[in-house]
Scaffold this motif. Structure first.
Motif, PDB file in Angstrom:
ATOM      1  N   VAL B 213       0.849  -1.193   0.000  1.00 21.69           N
ATOM      2  CA  VAL B 213       0.000   0.000   0.000  1.00 21.69           C
ATOM      3  C   VAL B 213       0.884   1.242   0.000  1.00 21.69           C
ATOM      4  N   MET B 214       0.620   2.128  -0.950  1.00 22.95           N
ATOM      5  CA  MET B 214       1.436   3.333  -1.068  1.00 22.95           C
ATOM      6  C   MET B 214       0.591   4.564  -0.821  1.00 22.95           C
ATOM      7  N   TYR B 215       1.238   5.555  -0.203  1.00 17.84           N
ATOM      8  CA  TYR B 215       0.525   6.793   0.111  1.00 17.84           C
ATOM      9  C   TYR B 215       1.539   7.925   0.091  1.00 17.84           C
ATOM     10  N   GLU B 216       1.281   8.924  -0.716  1.00 23.55           N
ATOM     11  CA  GLU B 216       2.160  10.085  -0.839  1.00 23.55           C
ATOM     12  C   GLU B 216       3.628   9.705  -1.002  1.00 23.55           C
ATOM     13  N   GLU B 227      -3.717  -9.236   6.874  1.00 23.92           N
ATOM     14  CA  GLU B 227      -2.970  -8.292   7.710  1.00 23.92           C
ATOM     15  C   GLU B 227      -3.438  -6.860   7.479  1.00 23.92           C
ATOM     16  N   LEU B 228      -3.647  -6.516   6.203  1.00 23.29           N
ATOM     17  CA  LEU B 228      -4.085  -5.157   5.897  1.00 23.29           C
ATOM     18  C   LEU B 228      -5.436  -4.880   6.521  1.00 23.29           C
ATOM     19  N   PHE B 229      -6.251  -5.911   6.568  1.00 21.94           N
ATOM     20  CA  PHE B 229      -7.589  -5.713   7.093  1.00 21.94           C
ATOM     21  C   PHE B 229      -7.571  -5.626   8.612  1.00 21.94           C
ATOM     22  N   GLU B 230      -6.859  -6.559   9.245  1.00 18.83           N
ATOM     23  CA  GLU B 230      -6.946  -6.624  10.704  1.00 18.83           C
ATOM     24  C   GLU B 230      -5.983  -5.688  11.409  1.00 18.83           C
ATOM     25  N   ARG B 231      -4.801  -5.503  10.830  1.00 20.28           N
ATOM     26  CA  ARG B 231      -3.802  -4.687  11.509  1.00 20.28           C
ATOM     27  C   ARG B 231      -3.212  -3.642  10.559  1.00 20.28           C
ATOM     28  N   PRO B 232      -4.000  -2.675  10.168  1.00 17.54           N
ATOM     29  CA  PRO B 232      -3.437  -1.644   9.287  1.00 17.54           C
ATOM     30  C   PRO B 232      -2.318  -0.898  10.016  1.00 17.54           C
ATOM     31  N   ARG B 233      -1.155  -0.785   9.388  1.00 10.76           N
ATOM     32  CA  ARG B 233      -0.019  -0.148  10.069  1.00 10.76           C
ATOM     33  C   ARG B 233      -0.144   1.369  10.067  1.00 10.76           C
ATOM     34  N   HIS B 234      -0.982   1.885   9.160  1.00 11.01           N
ATOM     35  CA  HIS B 234      -1.078   3.331   9.004  1.00 11.01           C
ATOM     36  C   HIS B 234      -2.557   3.670   8.833  1.00 11.01           C
ATOM     37  N   THR B 235      -2.948   4.837   9.313  1.00 13.39           N
ATOM     38  CA  THR B 235      -4.368   5.191   9.218  1.00 13.39           C
ATOM     39  C   THR B 235      -4.846   5.175   7.770  1.00 13.39           C
ATOM     40  N   PHE B 236      -3.916   5.513   6.825  1.00  9.35           N
ATOM     41  CA  PHE B 236      -4.321   5.525   5.425  1.00  9.35           C
ATOM     42  C   PHE B 236      -4.778   4.139   4.972  1.00  9.35           C
ATOM     43  N   VAL B 237      -4.056   3.095   5.445  1.00  7.58           N
ATOM     44  CA  VAL B 237      -4.416   1.734   5.041  1.00  7.58           C
ATOM     45  C   VAL B 237      -5.806   1.396   5.572  1.00  7.58           C
ATOM     46  N   GLY B 238      -6.054   1.786   6.812  1.00  5.20           N
ATOM     47  CA  GLY B 238      -7.352   1.535   7.406  1.00  5.20           C
ATOM     48  C   GLY B 238      -8.462   2.223   6.633  1.00  5.20           C
ATOM     49  N   TYR B 239      -8.164   3.435   6.226  1.00  5.01           N
ATOM     50  CA  TYR B 239      -9.171   4.226   5.557  1.00  5.01           C
ATOM     51  C   TYR B 239      -9.380   3.763   4.104  1.00  5.01           C
TER      52      TYR B 239
END
Lengths: 288, 358
Positions: B213-216, B227-239
Motif C-alpha cells: 500500500v502506497m501513500y504520498e 494483515e491489511l484488514f486486521e492490523r493496518p499499520r497506518h491510518t491511510f491503510v485503514g481508511y
C-alpha cells in the motif's frame, strides 16, 4: 417513417450555395462557355463544338507540358515525402528545441510564393547570386538561364526548400500524437528502431501522410508562380509546366477557346489523379 | 523469474531534490520474493507507477539500486532486464494480425518459428481469442485489444517479472473478473514474479499474495490481505482498504484504557507512546457491535447493501460506521461495544503495538 419537411432549411444552405456558386461554379461555367465557342471580340460568339478540345489533345505542346509536370510532381514527391518524414522523426519532442524547430520549419511556408521565386532567382544568378557565383568558383558550370538541367535542378531544389516543411509539420503532428506507452511497449517487446518505425510510427502517420501526399501532389501539379519568376518557363520550354503554358495561351496569345478547353482538361486530370491517389492510399483501410 | 531487491531507492522528477517533498517516491527498501504476486495499491499520484517504471527500467531512480536475483540492473535498459509490462491503455500494433502481435516479442528475440507458434497458440486460447488469430488487430474492441496487450506480456516464458500497470481499467466488469482469475491461475502455473499496479482494492486483494500500500510516495504497509484488514499499520491503510473504511477518532491514553470523549475503552496492555503524539483510535466497522448494551450512540442513517447493512452513527460527536448482518435488529435506544480484537491505536498516523513497543 414520417419526415418533417421544413423548407426554411434551404435558407440555411443558401449562403454556402451562393459562395460556392460565385467562387467556383459560375467561373467554371464561364470557362465551359468559352471552351465550346469561338469569339473575335465584340461579344460575338460562334459555336465551335469540341474543336478546341481535339486541338488541345492533338497538340505536342500540351502533352509535353503534361509530361514535364508529371515528372516534376513525381520527383518532388519522391524527395519531399521521405525527407519530411526523416526530419519529423529527428525533431525534438520536448524542451526549448520544439518551438525553435517549429518556427524554423514554418518560415518557408510564410513567405509569399513570388518572393520565394525572387529569392531563388537572385540566389542562383551567376553574376551576383550567392549560390550561382560560388558554384562557378567551385568550377561547376551552373547557369539556370541557359542550361535546362540546371533550370530543373534549381526549380526542384526551390520547391523542396519551400514545401518540405509542410510534410514535416504534418508528420510531426502525427508523431506527437503517439502515446509514450507505445514506445515503452516496443522497448519491452525488444523491437528494433526499424520495427518501431514500421509498426508504430508509420501506421500512426498514415492519415497525415495521405493528406501530405495529396496536398503536395495537387500543389506541384498546378505550380506556377515560383518557376515563372525564376525561369519564366525557360530556357526554351524546358520548365514550362501546364499552368505556365495555360497562362501563355490565354493571356499571352489571347487564345481564349483553346485555353478554356485546356483548363477543363487540366481540371479533369487533377480530379482524376487525386481520386486515384486517395482510393489507392485508403484501400487498405477498407480491407481490414 | 527473479527476486527483486529495491535497495534504498528514491526518485525525484525535478533536478536537485532537497526536501522530502521533492521526492515523488520516498525511500523504498524492500525485497520481493521470487514468484510472488504483488499488488501496488494506492490513490492516483501516490508514486506507484513511478515505482513500477523503476522496476521495469523506463525510469532510473535518483538514488539507490535495484537488483534482480542479486544482480545490479539499475542501469540496464528495459530490454536487457528481460521483463514484460502491460499498460493501462491497450498498446497494439495496428497493422499486424492478432497472431503477429503476440508473436512480435518472440520473433524480435529470434525464437524458432515452431516454438513461436506453440507459445502463441497457448496464449491465444488463454485469452480466448483463438478465432481472431488471423484478424487485423485494428478493428477490435477495447477489451479485445487489452487482452492482446496482456497476451503479449505473458507470451515470453523466460521473463524475470511481469508488470501490470492498471491493466483492467478499460475492460468491462464481467471480463475484469474473468481475466483476473485467469491471471491468478497463470501465476500459480508459471511462477512468474508479478507486480500489479492498481487503485482498486478488490483487484489488489484478490490478485496478490502481498499487497503493497502506497501513500504520498511512501510504502505504508506490505502485507497479506488479512494483515491489511486486521492490523493496518497506518491510518491511510485503514481508511483506504475496506468498505466502508476504518473508523478513526481522537483518543487519549489513561492507564491501560483509551479515553474517547467521556467514555473509557479498556485495552489489553498499556501502550507506550510518545508524549506529544496525536493519538487516534481505529476500529473497523466489522468490529463495532450495535446492541442494547454499551456506550450510547445516535444513529443517523442505515444503508441496506444487500446481505448487510451499514449503520452510520455519531459516537461522542465523531462519525462511526458499523457493518452488521441484514437481520440484526437495531434497538430503539442503541448502544455500542467494540470488539477488543479489532481495536488499534495510532500515534501520528502510525500503529502502536499493543503492550508496548511502537
Amino acid at each position: 417513417m414520417n419526415k418533417t419537411w421544413n423548407n426554411k432549411a434551404w435558407f440555411l444552405v443558401l449562403p454556402v450555395l451562393l459562395l460556392v456558386a460565385f467562387s467556383a461554379i459560375i467561373p467554371l461555367m464561364t470557362v465551359v462557355n468559352y471552351s465550346v465557342q469561338d469569339t473575335f471580340g465584340n461579344n460575338q460568339f460562334f459555336w465551335a463544338g469540341t474543336d478546341w478540345f481535339s486541338d488541345v489533345l492533338h497538340s505536342d505542346r500540351f502533352w509535353d507540358a503534361l509530361v514535364r509536370n508529371l515528372i516534376f510532381s513525381f520527383v518532388i514527391l519522391a524527395i519531399e515525402i521521405p525527407l519530411g518524414i526523416f526530419i519529423a522523426l529527428n525533431m525534438p519532442k520536448t524542451g526549448i528545441g520544439v518551438p525553435v524547430c517549429l518556427v524554423l520549419m514554418a518560415l518557408p511556408l510564410l513567405i509569399p510564393w513570388n518572393v520565394v521565386g525572387t529569392i531563388w532567382q537572385v540566389f542562383g544568378r551567376v553574376d551576383i547570386g550567392l549560390l550561382g557565383h560560388y558554384l562557378r568558383i567551385l568550377g561547376i558550370d551552373y547557369n539556370y538561364t541557359q542550361d535546362p538541367v540546371d533550370a530543373w535542378v534549381t526549380v526542384i531544389v526551390m520547391d523542396v526548400w519551400h514545401w518540405t516543411s509542410l510534410v514535416v509539420l504534418l508528420c510531426y503532428a502525427g508523431l506527437v500524437s503517439i502515446p509514450d506507452a507505445y514506445y515503452q511497449a516496443a522497448k519491452i517487446d525488444g523491437a528494433s528502431r526499424w520495427s518501431v518505425f514500421r509498426y508504430i510510427q508509420l501506421p500512426k502517420m498514415k492519415r497525415v501522410l495521405l493528406i501530405a501526399v495529396l496536398l503536395r501532389f495537387m500543389d506541384s501539379f498546378m505550380i506556377y508562380t515560383e518557376p515563372f519568376v525564376v525561369t519564366g518557363g525557360g530556357p526554351g520550354n524546358s520548365t514550362t509546366f501546364l499552368s505556365i503554358d495555360l497562362v501563355k495561351m490565354a493571356v499571352g496569345q489571347f487564345d481564349l477557346g483553346p485555353a478554356a478547353a485546356m483548363s477543363i482538361i487540366y481540371f479533369l486530370i487533377i480530379l482524376l489523379l487525386s481520386w486515384v491517389f486517395y482510393t489507392v492510399m485508403t484501400s487498405q483501410d477498407a480491407k481490414s | 523469474m527473479a527476486r527483486i531487491t529495491l535497495d534504498h531507492i528514491r526518485h525525484a522528477y525535478g533536478p536537485k531534490p532537497s526536501t522530502d517533498k521533492d521526492y515523488a517516491l520516498k525511500e523504498v527498501h524492500h525485497e520481493w520474493d521470487d514468484g510472488g504476486a504483488y499488488a501496488l495499491l494506492g490513490p492516483s499520484g501516490c508514486g506507484k507507477t513511478t515505482l513500477l517504471n523503476i522496476i521495469s527500467g523506463l525510469l532510473t531512480p535518483s538514488e539507490g539500486k535495484i537488483l534482480f536475483d542479486g544482480t545490479d540492473v539499475t542501469h540496464l535498459s528495459t530490454e536487457k532486464r528481460n521483463i514484460a509490462q502491460v499498460f493501462q491503455f491497450p498498446v497494439i500494433y495496428d497493422t499486424m494480425t492478432v497472431y503477429d502481435n503476440l508473436a512480435f516479442p518472440l520473433r524480435n528475440r529470434r525464437m524458432p518459428e515452431g516454438e513461436v507458434d506453440k507459445r502463441v497458440h497457448d496464449i491465444l486460447s488463454m485469452i480466448d481469442l483463438s478465432e481472431w488469430a488471423g484478424r487485423k488487430a485494428q478493428g477490435l474492441t477495447a477489451d479485445q485489444k487489452q487482452k492482446i496487450s496482456l497476451g503479449r506480456g505473458l507470451v515470453r516464458s523466460d521473463v524475470n517479472a511481469i508488470l501490470f500497470d492498471e491493466p483492467l481499467t478499460v475492460i468491462d466488469p464481467h471480463m475484469k473478473w474473468v481475466l483476473r482469475s485467469q491471471l491468478k491461475r497463470l501465476h500459480r502455473q508459471s511462477g512468474f514474479t508479478m507486480v500489479y499496479v492498481t487503485h482498486d482494492q478488490t483487484e489488489a486483494l484478490t490478485f496478490a499474495d502481498k499487497v503493497v500500500v502506497m501513500y504520498e510516495g511512501e510504502i505504508v504497509q506490505i502485507g497479506t490481505p488479512v494483515e491489511l484488514f486486521e492490523r493496518p499499520r497506518h491510518t491511510f491503510v485503514g481508511y483506504f482498504i475496506g468498505s466502508p473504511g476504518m473508523n478513526f477518532m481522537p483518543a487519549a491514553v489513561s492507564g491501560s484504557a483509551l479515553v474517547v470523549g467521556d467514555q473509557q475503552i479498556p485495552l489489553e496492555g498499556q501502550p507506550l507512546t510518545a508524549p506529544n503524539a496525536k493519538l487516534e483510535l481505529g476500529i473497523r466497522p466489522e468490529f463495532v457491535r450495535v446492541a442494547r448494551e454499551g456506550m450510547p450512540i445516535s444513529i443517523s442513517q442505515i444503508e441496506d447493501v444487500g446481505r448487510q447493512k451499514i449503520v452510520r452513527a455519531s459516537f461522542q460527536g465523531y462519525p462511526l460506521a458499523a457493518v452488521m448482518s441484514e437481520d440484526t435488529e437495531i434497538p430503539a435506544d442503541p448502544r455500542v461495544t467494540f470488539e477488543p480484537a479489532g481495536l488499534n491505536l495510532y500515534a501520528d498516523s502510525w500503529r502502536v503495538e499493543a503492550g508496548g513497543q511502537q
